[in-house]
Design an enzyme around this catalytic site. Structure first.
Site, PDB file in Angstrom:
ATOM      1  N   CYS A  19      19.700  -5.388 -22.435  1.00  0.00           N
ATOM      2  CA  CYS A  19      19.245  -6.023 -23.667  1.00  0.00           C
ATOM      3  C   CYS A  19      19.907  -7.368 -23.910  1.00  0.00           C
ATOM      4  O   CYS A  19      19.523  -8.087 -24.820  1.00  0.00           O
ATOM      5  CB  CYS A  19      19.511  -5.103 -24.848  1.00  0.00           C
ATOM      6  SG  CYS A  19      21.220  -4.586 -24.957  1.00  0.00           S
ATOM      7  N   CYS A  24      24.170   1.119 -26.798  1.00  0.00           N
ATOM      8  CA  CYS A  24      25.076   0.331 -27.647  1.00  0.00           C
ATOM      9  C   CYS A  24      26.430   1.020 -27.745  1.00  0.00           C
ATOM     10  O   CYS A  24      27.479   0.371 -27.719  1.00  0.00           O
ATOM     11  CB  CYS A  24      24.513   0.154 -29.053  1.00  0.00           C
ATOM     12  SG  CYS A  24      22.925  -0.676 -29.090  1.00  0.00           S
TER      13      CYS A  24
END
Lengths: 127, 238
Positions: A37, A105
């Site tokens: 990402c 994340c």
């Protein structure tokens, strides 16, 4: 997809944002990125007598990445170096209620903690 | 991202498993339709997209060829043509069409195509993990600080205008970097294709293969990082 309340809270009021001087004594720096990402996370710890007395982060990325690193710095403070190494991304997922697409994340945050600890250790050993 | 990792043995088994027509149980020679009863056959979910389009695993690709093949298969699988057929055939037609659309979208875009190829080859190359570009990370975080400063500043002030000038310069530098990255990628693409075309199975070829894939992985990652920061930069100073 909606962010959980805790994510929004960390995003709006990030804890411990900022940085220490890398060269400073007892400071360990971890900079990691998620190639999927493009998020980049910097996490730093300040260690005194084997205990993390302070932690700071800077994250360029989505809300979940910011929340994950913000939470990580909160958790790190007061822990010994050994305890800090035991923080798992799954703990972060659980606390922030991250959805499956945002699990990377939390992995990034765990990697950042590990990198910061390794950097601290390397500096300590080279003395 | 990691859903396409193949193991050669598994794939062989799957192809064996689907070498029999689901309807008449006769052995299959054709690709998507049974030779004997002409029933449509499910495209195995483990069939890679290149094979699905009858293409070699190369990175340079003629969009025209891909499109032609896509239309041909779309017509063959389209649910509209299966309305009066059995439930099984309707289900197969839907599944095949969905798979075909994803395959087409993936292969049509050069970046997605390369990412997909990396996923496919990940099993054959050890340690395809990227080396984190530490310098780039530092740069990104630094730029992020400048962006934050700019966002917090009074846009009419002198300091804001200095920041804006700096950010515009940064943008130009980063966009040049993007172009360099794309050029590097194209070069790697042709190196990969040349290697594929030679089709050697030597140790040397294997090493070269691994090297190209790793380099490609690194460059694609860097591309994502740079793209992200450029997007943020453009959105802020626009």
């Amino acid at each position: 997809m909606a962010y959980s309340e805790k994510v929004v809270d960390h995003f709006n009021n990030p804890r411990n944002m900022g940085s220490f001087k890398k060269e400073e004594d007892g400071v360990g720096t971890g900079i990691v990125g998620a190639p999927e990402c493009g998020d980049v996370m910097k996490l730093q710890i300040k260690v005194e007598n084997d205990t993390i007395v302070d932690a700071k982060f800077k994250t360029f990325g989505c809300g979940s990445a910011i929340a994950s690193s913000s939470l990580a710095t909160e958790w790190l403070k007061g822990k010994t170096v050994e305890e800090a190494g035991k923080i798992k991304n799954t703990d972060i997922v659980q606390e922030l209620n991250l959805p499956p697409v945002k699990i990377h994340c939390s992995v990034l945050a765990e990697d950042a903690i590990k990198a910061a600890l390794a950097d601290y250790q390397k500096k300590a050993d080279s003395k | 991202m990691n859903g396409h990792i193949h193991n050669t043995d598994d794939r062989r088994e799957l192809q064996m498993a689907r070498s029999m027509c689901w309807h008449c149980q006769s052995e299959m020679a054709g690709e998507y339709f049974c030779d004997r009863c002409v029933k449509v056959q499910p495209v195995s979910k483990d069939l890679d997209y290149f094979t699905c389009f009858g293409l070699p695993r190369r990175l340079a690709l003629n969009p025209q060829t891909l499109e032609t093949k896509f239309y041909e298969l779309s017509r063959a699988f389209h649910p509209d043509f299966y309305q009066n057929k059995s439930d099984e055939e309707q289900t197969i037609s839907l599944g095949n069409s969905a798979m075909l659309n994803t395959a087409y979208r993936t292969l049509r875009d050069p970046i997605q195509r390369a990412e997909y190829l990396l996923d496919l080859e990940a099993g054959s190359v050890k340690d395809i993990r990227t080396t984190p570009p530490a310098d780039l990370f530092e740069e990104i975080l630094e730029l992020q600080d400048t962006l934050d400063e700019f966002r917090a500043s009074d846009r009419a002030s002198e300091s804001a205008s200095t920041l804006r000038t700096k950010l515009h310069a940064d943008r130009a530098t980063l966009e040049q970097r993007q172009r360099d990255i794309e050029a590097q990628l194209l070069q790697l693409f042709s190196r990969w294709d040349a290697l594929q075309d030679r089709g050697e199975a030597t140790e040397q070829a294997r090493t070269e293969r691994g090297r190209i894939l790793k380099e490609m992985r690194d460059i694609l990652s860097n591309r994502t990082y740079v793209k992200n920061i450029v997007n943020d930069l453009v959105a802020t100073i626009a």
